[in-house]
Scaffold this motif. Structure first.
Motif, PDB file in Angstrom:
ATOM      1  N   ARG A  85      22.506   7.908  -5.247  1.00  0.00           N
ATOM      2  CA  ARG A  85      22.393   9.155  -4.485  1.00  0.00           C
ATOM      3  C   ARG A  85      21.447  10.134  -5.168  1.00  0.00           C
ATOM      4  O   ARG A  85      20.664  10.822  -4.499  1.00  0.00           O
ATOM      5  CB  ARG A  85      23.783   9.774  -4.316  1.00  0.00           C
ATOM      6  N   ALA A  86      21.482  10.188  -6.489  1.00  0.00           N
ATOM      7  CA  ALA A  86      20.571  11.089  -7.200  1.00  0.00           C
ATOM      8  C   ALA A  86      19.116  10.692  -6.977  1.00  0.00           C
ATOM      9  O   ALA A  86      18.234  11.556  -6.839  1.00  0.00           O
ATOM     10  CB  ALA A  86      20.909  11.082  -8.691  1.00  0.00           C
ATOM     11  N   LEU A  87      18.858   9.377  -6.911  1.00  0.00           N
ATOM     12  CA  LEU A  87      17.489   8.919  -6.672  1.00  0.00           C
ATOM     13  C   LEU A  87      17.034   9.220  -5.244  1.00  0.00           C
ATOM     14  O   LEU A  87      15.835   9.328  -4.967  1.00  0.00           O
ATOM     15  CB  LEU A  87      17.386   7.413  -6.920  1.00  0.00           C
ATOM     16  N   GLU A  88      17.983   9.346  -4.337  1.00  0.00           N
ATOM     17  CA  GLU A  88      17.659   9.512  -2.924  1.00  0.00           C
ATOM     18  C   GLU A  88      17.352  10.951  -2.538  1.00  0.00           C
ATOM     19  O   GLU A  88      17.019  11.224  -1.376  1.00  0.00           O
ATOM     20  CB  GLU A  88      18.824   9.001  -2.059  1.00  0.00           C
ATOM     21  N   LYS A  89      17.436  11.878  -3.478  1.00  0.00           N
ATOM     22  CA  LYS A  89      17.229  13.296  -3.136  1.00  0.00           C
ATOM     23  C   LYS A  89      15.925  13.561  -2.385  1.00  0.00           C
ATOM     24  O   LYS A  89      15.924  14.312  -1.393  1.00  0.00           O
ATOM     25  CB  LYS A  89      17.299  14.156  -4.406  1.00  0.00           C
ATOM     26  N   PRO A  90      14.794  12.970  -2.779  1.00  0.00           N
ATOM     27  CA  PRO A  90      13.563  13.244  -2.021  1.00  0.00           C
ATOM     28  C   PRO A  90      13.647  12.794  -0.557  1.00  0.00           C
ATOM     29  O   PRO A  90      13.047  13.436   0.312  1.00  0.00           O
ATOM     30  CB  PRO A  90      12.503  12.437  -2.779  1.00  0.00           C
ATOM     31  N   VAL A  91      14.404  11.739  -0.298  1.00  0.00           N
ATOM     32  CA  VAL A  91      14.538  11.268   1.078  1.00  0.00           C
ATOM     33  C   VAL A  91      15.436  12.218   1.864  1.00  0.00           C
ATOM     34  O   VAL A  91      15.133  12.584   3.009  1.00  0.00           O
ATOM     35  CB  VAL A  91      15.105   9.834   1.122  1.00  0.00           C
ATOM     36  N   GLN A 149       0.802  -1.218   0.000  1.00  0.00           N
ATOM     37  CA  GLN A 149       0.000   0.000   0.000  1.00  0.00           C
ATOM     38  C   GLN A 149       0.840   1.276   0.000  1.00  0.00           C
ATOM     39  O   GLN A 149       0.381   2.321  -0.475  1.00  0.00           O
ATOM     40  CB  GLN A 149      -0.913   0.014   1.231  1.00  0.00           C
ATOM     41  N   SER A 150       2.071   1.207   0.525  1.00  0.00           N
ATOM     42  CA  SER A 150       2.809   2.455   0.778  1.00  0.00           C
ATOM     43  C   SER A 150       4.124   2.599   0.030  1.00  0.00           C
ATOM     44  O   SER A 150       4.620   3.715  -0.123  1.00  0.00           O
ATOM     45  CB  SER A 150       3.091   2.579   2.281  1.00  0.00           C
ATOM     46  N   TYR A 151       4.726   1.497  -0.442  1.00  0.00           N
ATOM     47  CA  TYR A 151       6.047   1.637  -1.055  1.00  0.00           C
ATOM     48  C   TYR A 151       5.954   2.388  -2.373  1.00  0.00           C
ATOM     49  O   TYR A 151       5.012   2.211  -3.150  1.00  0.00           O
ATOM     50  CB  TYR A 151       6.714   0.277  -1.299  1.00  0.00           C
ATOM     51  N   GLU A 205      14.758  -8.027 -12.576  1.00  0.00           N
ATOM     52  CA  GLU A 205      13.492  -8.016 -13.317  1.00  0.00           C
ATOM     53  C   GLU A 205      12.311  -8.193 -12.366  1.00  0.00           C
ATOM     54  O   GLU A 205      11.281  -7.518 -12.499  1.00  0.00           O
ATOM     55  CB  GLU A 205      13.500  -9.128 -14.374  1.00  0.00           C
ATOM     56  N   LEU A 206      12.459  -9.078 -11.393  1.00  0.00           N
ATOM     57  CA  LEU A 206      11.392  -9.289 -10.413  1.00  0.00           C
ATOM     58  C   LEU A 206      11.180  -8.058  -9.550  1.00  0.00           C
ATOM     59  O   LEU A 206      10.051  -7.740  -9.162  1.00  0.00           O
ATOM     60  CB  LEU A 206      11.722 -10.495  -9.529  1.00  0.00           C
ATOM     61  N   LEU A 207      12.277  -7.348  -9.240  1.00  0.00           N
ATOM     62  CA  LEU A 207      12.179  -6.170  -8.385  1.00  0.00           C
ATOM     63  C   LEU A 207      11.265  -5.107  -8.996  1.00  0.00           C
ATOM     64  O   LEU A 207      10.649  -4.315  -8.269  1.00  0.00           O
ATOM     65  CB  LEU A 207      13.581  -5.593  -8.146  1.00  0.00           C
ATOM     66  N   GLU A 208      11.135  -5.081 -10.305  1.00  0.00           N
ATOM     67  CA  GLU A 208      10.275  -4.098 -10.965  1.00  0.00           C
ATOM     68  C   GLU A 208       8.791  -4.439 -10.836  1.00  0.00           C
ATOM     69  O   GLU A 208       7.939  -3.586 -11.098  1.00  0.00           O
ATOM     70  CB  GLU A 208      10.661  -3.978 -12.433  1.00  0.00           C
ATOM     71  N   LYS A 209       8.491  -5.648 -10.435  1.00  0.00           N
ATOM     72  CA  LYS A 209       7.085  -6.040 -10.287  1.00  0.00           C
ATOM     73  C   LYS A 209       6.507  -5.442  -9.005  1.00  0.00           C
ATOM     74  O   LYS A 209       7.176  -5.338  -7.984  1.00  0.00           O
ATOM     75  CB  LYS A 209       6.955  -7.566 -10.273  1.00  0.00           C
ATOM     76  N   GLU A 210       5.239  -5.072  -9.063  1.00  0.00           N
ATOM     77  CA  GLU A 210       4.605  -4.358  -7.958  1.00  0.00           C
ATOM     78  C   GLU A 210       4.532  -5.165  -6.672  1.00  0.00           C
ATOM     79  O   GLU A 210       4.445  -4.602  -5.578  1.00  0.00           O
ATOM     80  CB  GLU A 210       3.195  -3.924  -8.366  1.00  0.00           C
ATOM     81  N   SER A 254      10.684   5.286  -7.702  1.00  0.00           N
ATOM     82  CA  SER A 254       9.932   4.337  -8.522  1.00  0.00           C
ATOM     83  C   SER A 254      10.719   3.038  -8.665  1.00  0.00           C
ATOM     84  O   SER A 254      11.954   3.034  -8.645  1.00  0.00           O
ATOM     85  CB  SER A 254       9.666   4.923  -9.909  1.00  0.00           C
ATOM     86  N   ARG A 255       9.993   1.952  -8.800  1.00  0.00           N
ATOM     87  CA  ARG A 255      10.652   0.654  -8.943  1.00  0.00           C
ATOM     88  C   ARG A 255      11.519   0.599 -10.198  1.00  0.00           C
ATOM     89  O   ARG A 255      12.630   0.051 -10.174  1.00  0.00           O
ATOM     90  CB  ARG A 255       9.605  -0.457  -9.000  1.00  0.00           C
ATOM     91  N   SER A 256      11.038   1.142 -11.277  1.00  0.00           N
ATOM     92  CA  SER A 256      11.803   1.058 -12.526  1.00  0.00           C
ATOM     93  C   SER A 256      13.111   1.842 -12.417  1.00  0.00           C
ATOM     94  O   SER A 256      14.156   1.388 -12.879  1.00  0.00           O
ATOM     95  CB  SER A 256      10.968   1.578 -13.697  1.00  0.00           C
TER      96      SER A 256
END
Length: 543
Positions: A243-249, A48-50, A82-87, A55-57
Motif C-alpha cells: 500500500r505504501a508503494l501504491e501511493k502515487p497510483v 517502453q512504459s512500465y 530475482e527475475l522480476l527485477e530484470k528490465e 520501481s522494480r526493485s
C-alpha cells in the motif's frame, strides 16, 4: 487421467462473445490473446512504459518480504522475484478473495492457469514471465470468504463456516481469527475427510497454515504450499508494504476521480447500447475508492466536490484526502473498478487470468485505463474443470446417464428409472382402483340424494376422504419402492452431488483438500501437467 471437453453453461453474453466472437467486443478490451502479435505488442508497450509509478526493485523487495511472511520461500519463488527485477521481465497475474482453506476449486484452477499461461508466454516471447497471484485481502465481505464445502458421505455438500468474533466491515486481511476458531474449523474438516493414506499430510498442511491470525495469511500459506515450487509469487492487496508503494497510483485515482467516473459511465453506456448487461454497478457520483474509518471500510462518493460516504461519517476535500493518503496509505483501498488499474500500474502485466464474470466487468474499465495513460492487458480465460472420481463412470454407464444429463439435472431421469423398477404398476393400479370406486360410488350418491339431500352432501365428503386415503397409501407405497432401491438411488444422488452440488458446478462449491485427501498432494502436479487451454472450454477430468 482421461480429459473430455464438456460444455458448461454460465457467464454473460459479453463473456461468451469475448471468447467466441472477439471481433464483436474488441473495442472494450486490450487485444486478442489468440493473436500472437497482440502478445508482442503488449510486451513492447510494457518495455517502453512500465515503471512510471513503482520501481522494480521496490516492488520485488515488497513481494519478497510478503512471501517470506507467508512462508512461500521455495527456491523457485526466489528465482521468480530475482527475475522480476530484470528490465525485460513480465507478469501473468490473476487473483481471488482469500477463502477458508483456499475456498472453492476455481481458485486452484485460476492459479494453474496463471502458471501455465506464464510458461507459454515465456516460450513465445523469449523473455522471463512471472506468475503472480493477487489476493484480494482488501475486500471486507467476510460472509463471502468464511466458509467452504466438502462432500459428506450420503449427505451431499457439508459446509464448514467460521464466524467472525466481533464482525466489522474491515478488510478480510485485518479481520482477526482466534485459535479457537481455527481449532473448530480444523476439527470439522478432519471429521469430514475420510481416512486415507494422505490424510495426515493434508491435515499437517492445514495445521501449519492455521498459525496465522487472519484468513488471508492462512490462504496465502496454503497457496504457497500448493504452488510455490512452481514459482508462483503471492501478493496481498491489503499488504501495508504494498500500500505504501501504491501511493502515487492512489493520488491519480483521487485527482482524476471525476474523469475516471465519466470513463466508467461512458463504457457502461456503450455496453448497454449493444444490449450487454453491465456486470458491475457504476455510481454516477462514485469515487471508486474505499477509506477505512474506525475499522470500517467505507465506499467514497463525490458530493459537491467533497469525498464522503453515504452516511456522512467522513468528508474530505481533495487536498485533505491527499494529505490522508500521504500520512496513512493503509487506510485506502480499491473497489472492483479501480483494482484492474492498480494491478496494471503496480505490475508489468502481460496478461491477466479472469473468470467469465470478471471478463464481463473488466469491459467497464476500458476507457479508465486510457485516463491513467495505461493500456488494458491481455485477458486470458481461466481454465475450468470437473474432477470425476473412478466410481462415477460406472454409475453413468449403469443408468445410461451422460455428463451433460447431470449438468442439466437428473430429476426426471431418476423418476423414470424408479418407475421402471415398479413391478406392481403402482400409479396405474391406484388410478384404476380410484376410477372403479368412483364409478360404483356415484350412482349410490344419486340414489341417496333422492332419499334425502343431506345424505348426498355427506356422501360427497366421504368420497373425497376415501380418495385422499388412497392417495396417502399410494405415497406410502412409493416410499416403500424407494426404500427397496435405496442403494441405487443413492448412486443417482451421488452423480449430482459430486458434479453439480447445490445445483452449481463442482468448481464453484467444493474444496480442493477433499480431493488431495483422496488422491494425494501430487494431484496438483497432475493438473498442472494437463495441456494448457486458452479457450475457456470446460473439461471433465476422469481420475
Amino acid at each position: 487421467m482421461n480429459i473430455i471437453p464438456e460444455p458448461l453453461s454460465g457467464g454473460s453474453r459479453l463473456s461468451y462473445d469475448y471468447i467466441h466472437h472477439y471481433d464483436q467486443v474488441s473495442p472494450f478490451y486490450g487485444g486478442s490473446p489468440w493473436e500472437p502479435a497482440a502478445w508482442k505488442q503488449r510486451a513492447d508497450w510494457l518495455s517502453q512504459s512500465y515503471g512510471r509509478y513503482i520501481s522494480r526493485s521496490a516492488l520485488a523487495g515488497c513481494l519478497r518480504s510478503y512471501n517470506d511472511y507467508v512462508h512461500n520461500t521455495h527456491v523457485e519463488v526466489h528465482k521468480s522475484l530475482e527475475l522480476l527485477e530484470k528490465e525485460d521481465a513480465l507478469v501473468i497475474a490473476g487473483g481471488q478473495q482469500s477463502g477458508l482453506f483456499t475456498g472453492p476449486m476455481l481458485v486452484i484452477y485460476k492459479a494453474i492457469t496463471i502458471i501455465q499461461a506464464a510458461r507459454k508466454a515465456e516460450a513465445m516471447l523469449g523473455r522471463p514471465v512471472i506468475p503472480v497471484f493477487w489476493i484480494a485481502g482488501e475486500d471486507h465481505d467476510w460472509d463471502e470468504v468464511n466458509h467452504t464445502y466438502l462432500p459428506a458421505r450420503d449427505q451431499g455438500p457439508s459446509r464448514i463456516r467460521m464466524d467472525s468474533e466481533g464482525a466489522s466491515r474491515t478488510s478480510v486481511s485485518y479481520t482477526p481469527v482466534s485459535r479457537t476458531q481455527w481449532d473448530e474449523a480444523l476439527k470439522e474438516i478432519q471429521q469430514l475427510l475420510e481416512d486415507s493414506p494422505f490424510k495426515k499430510d493434508v491435515l499437517d498442511v492445514l495445521q501449519r497454515a492455521s498459525k496465522h491470525e487472519e484468513l488471508s495469511g492462512a490462504f496465502a500459506q496454503l497457496m504457497g504450499e500448493l504452488f510455490g515450487k512452481h514459482g508462483l509469487v503471492l501478493m496481498d492487496s491489503a499488504d501495508r508494504g504494498l500500500r505504501a508503494l501504491e501511493k502515487p497510483v492512489f493520488e491519480q485515482l483521487i485527482t482524476r476521480s471525476d474523469a475516471l467516473t465519466d470513463a466508467y459511465k461512458r463504457a457502461a453506456g456503450e455496453l448497454e447500447s449493444l444490449s450487454y448487461e453491465v456486470q458491475a454497478e457504476v455510481h454516477p457520483d462514485g469515487a471508486n475508492l474505499f477509506y477505512v474509518h474506525e475499522d470500517k471500510r467505507l465506499l467514497l462518493f463525490k458530493e459537491e466536490g467533497r469525498f464522503t460516504d453515504r452516511k456522512g461519517l467522513v468528508s474530505f476535500s481533495e487536498e485533505e484526502l491527499l494529505d490522508e493518503l500521504r500520512a496513512y496509505p493503509e487506510r485506502f483501498s480499491n473497489n472492483v473498478l479501480t483494482r484492474p488499474l492498480m494491478q496494471d500500474a503496480v505490475l508489468p502485466v502481460l496478461g491477466t487470468v479472469l473468470g467469465q464474470g470478471e471478463i464481463s466487468y473488466w469491459a467497464i474499465t476500458r476507457h479508465a485505463f486510457q485516463e491513467l495513460e495505461l493500456q488494458m492487458p491481455l485477458i486470458l480465460p481461466r481454465m475450468s474443470f470437473s474432477l470425476v472420481s473412478p466410481t462415477l463412470p460406472k454409475w453413468m454407464d449403469k443408468y445410461n446417464v451422460s455428463f451433460q444429463d447431470i449438468v442439466q439435472g437428473l430429476g426426471e431421469q431418476r423418476s423414470r428409472w424408479l418407475e421402471e423398477q415398479d413391478e406392481v404398476g403402482l400409479s396405474d393400479r391406484f388410478q384404476e382402483t380410484k376410477a372403479a370406486f368412483t364409478a360404483l360410488y356415484e350412482p349410490l350418491l344419486q340414489d341417496l340424494g333422492r332419499l334425502q339431500p343431506g345424505l348426498m352432501r355427506l356422501g360427497e365428503v366421504n368420497h373425497g376422504k376415501i380418495l385422499e386415503q388412497m392417495d396417502y397409501l399410494l405415497d406410502r407405497s412409493r416410499l416403500a419402492l424407494e426404500q427397496q432401491h435405496r442403494a441405487a438411488l443413492r448412486q443417482w444422488d451421488c452423480l449430482e452431488t459430486e458434479l453439480m452440488p447445490l445445483g452449481r458446478p463442482q468448481e464453484r462449491v467444493y474444496n480442493v483438500f477433499y480431493y488431495l485427501n483422496r488422491y494425494g498432494m501430487g494431484l496438483i502436479d497432475q493438473l498442472l501437467s494437463l495441456t494448457y487451454d486458452d479457450t475457456g472450454q470446460h473439461r471433465a477430468v476422469y481420475l
